[in-house]
Structures are given as structure tokens and as C-alpha cells.
Design a protein around this motif. Structure first.
Motif, mmCIF file in Angstrom:
data_model
loop_
_atom_site.group_PDB
_atom_site.id
_atom_site.type_symbol
_atom_site.label_atom_id
_atom_site.label_comp_id
_atom_site.label_asym_id
_atom_site.label_seq_id
_atom_site.Cartn_x
_atom_site.Cartn_y
_atom_site.Cartn_z
ATOM 1 N N ILE A 190 0.842 -1.204 0.000
ATOM 2 C CA ILE A 190 0.000 0.000 0.000
ATOM 3 C C ILE A 190 0.871 1.246 0.000
ATOM 4 C CG2 ILE A 190 -1.644 1.356 1.372
ATOM 5 C CD1 ILE A 190 -2.889 -1.274 2.306
ATOM 6 N N ASP B 130 -9.265 2.726 4.920
ATOM 7 C CA ASP B 130 -9.518 3.181 3.562
ATOM 8 C C ASP B 130 -11.006 3.100 3.280
ATOM 9 O OD1 ASP B 130 -8.423 4.300 1.233
ATOM 10 O OD2 ASP B 130 -6.853 2.771 1.193
ATOM 11 N N SER C 45 -13.363 2.070 -3.331
ATOM 12 C CA SER C 45 -12.868 0.872 -4.017
ATOM 13 C C SER C 45 -11.648 0.287 -3.321
ATOM 14 C CB SER C 45 -12.546 1.186 -5.479
ATOM 15 O OG SER C 45 -11.522 2.157 -5.567
ATOM 16 N N ARG C 46 -10.830 1.124 -2.704
ATOM 17 C CA ARG C 46 -9.662 0.602 -1.977
ATOM 18 C C ARG C 46 -10.107 -0.186 -0.749
ATOM 19 N NH1 ARG C 46 -4.417 4.015 -2.222
ATOM 20 N NH2 ARG C 46 -4.435 4.694 -4.370
ATOM 21 N N GLN D 129 -11.142 -3.540 -1.969
ATOM 22 C CA GLN D 129 -9.977 -4.379 -2.264
ATOM 23 C C GLN D 129 -9.390 -4.955 -0.979
ATOM 24 O OE1 GLN D 129 -6.648 -2.493 -4.213
ATOM 25 N NE2 GLN D 129 -5.765 -4.466 -4.799
ATOM 26 N N SER E 47 -2.054 2.160 -6.924
ATOM 27 C CA SER E 47 -3.147 1.361 -6.360
ATOM 28 C C SER E 47 -2.552 0.292 -5.452
ATOM 29 C CB SER E 47 -3.932 0.671 -7.480
ATOM 30 O OG SER E 47 -4.515 1.630 -8.324
ATOM 31 N N HIS E 48 -3.362 -0.188 -4.520
ATOM 32 C CA HIS E 48 -2.910 -1.298 -3.679
ATOM 33 C C HIS E 48 -2.538 -2.458 -4.592
ATOM 34 C CE1 HIS E 48 -4.495 1.178 -0.631
ATOM 35 N NE2 HIS E 48 -5.598 0.524 -0.305
#
Length: 160
Positions: free
Chosen positions: A6, A27, A30-31, A34, A140-141
């Protein structure tokens, strides 16, 4: 086990997340999805950032618990960290997480050794700096394989 890398930045608005004192990271959007779909107790989450025009891995959490705003709102309200405003919160184990007092350089060599990131060597041959290539590839992650996770844990051994 599913593990994550991350990226975080210091936002400058006094919002401290991840919080390395209380071992929390939150978070939303969308994160958060995920995280919920990837991380579980026993996973590792590695954190990286940049300073002085270089990228560094600065810490990792061994995930003890994951709190979801919909299911754990009472417990989330008791947290004394900025992550309590997020949809999903990771709680790191005090015994098995590590804050690196000597950050691990996240350079071209390390990026190439982390095969699950799939950062092609030819991406470093264009007009972008090493930091830009790594930052763009990890904005992104990113999931880490167990092999890459074990490798990173070994790299972090004597760093704090």
C-alpha cells in the motif's frame, strides 16, 4: 495468504493514516473493497512512500483484525486514530508488525525482485524517473505473492 503493498502519502491536513503508533490503517471506496476482498487476519500489509525523490518501504503490519464500518461501528468509535472515519480498518499486531527505523529503499532492483508487481524492466528505460515508474506502478494497492512477502520480510529483518 493474501498480502498487500500500500502506497501512502503525508496529506498535510493532520490526517495520520497509516498510524504507526496505534498500528491502524483505514480506507474507503474501491480501496476498502480491495482490502476487504484480499486481506484477512494473518496477512501482511507493507507500506511505502517517497521522500527526497526516492521510494521506501517504511513498515509492515501483520494483520490481527479487520474492522468494517457496517459490522464493527461500536469498536471503530473507540479507536483513537484518524482511520476511524474510513469504511474498512486494518489493525496490526503489536508483536508481529514492524516500523522500519531504517526504511528499505524501494528502487528499481527491489521492484524487479518483487515478481508479483510485474514491473517490466523496459519501463525504466523511458523518460520517467525511477521514482515515477515505481509510483505509477504501485499507486493502487498491489497484491503480493507469498514468495514476495517472505522476501520482503527478510529484507526488513535488521531495519528497526
Amino acid at each position: 495468504m493474501k498480502n498487500l503493498l500500500i502506497k501512502y502519502i503525508s496529506r498535510g491536513d493532520n490526517h495520520v493514516d497509516p498510524n504507526f503508533t496505534f498500528l491502524t490503517y483505514g480506507d474507503s471506496g474501491s480501496r476498502a473493497s480491495q482490502i476487504s476482498n484480499t486481506v484477512e487476519p494473518g496477512s501482511y500489509v507493507f507500506f511505502h512512500t517517497s521522500f527526497d525523490r526516492k521510494a521506501y518501504i517504511t513498515a509492515y503490519f501483520y494483520v490481527e483484525k479487520i474492522l468494517n464500518k457496517n459490522d464493527n461501528s461500536a469498536e471503530i468509535r473507540t479507536l483513537n486514530t484518524d482511520s476511524k472515519v474510513d469504511d474498512v480498518i486494518i489493525l496490526g499486531s503489536r508483536e508481529r508488525s514492524k516500523i522500519l527505523t531504517s526504511p528499505l529503499p524501494f528502487d528499481r532492483t527491489l521492484a524487479g525482485q518483487l515478481t508479483s508487481l510485474k514491473i517490466a524492466e523496459d519501463r525504466f528505460k523511458g523518460n520517467l524517473t525511477e521514482l515515477q515508474v515505481i509510483s505509477n506502478s504501485t499507486r493502487s494497492h498491489r497484491r503480493l505473492s507469498n514468495t514476495d512477502t517472505d522476501f520482503l520480510l527478510k529484507q526488513c529483518l535488521n531495519r528497526g
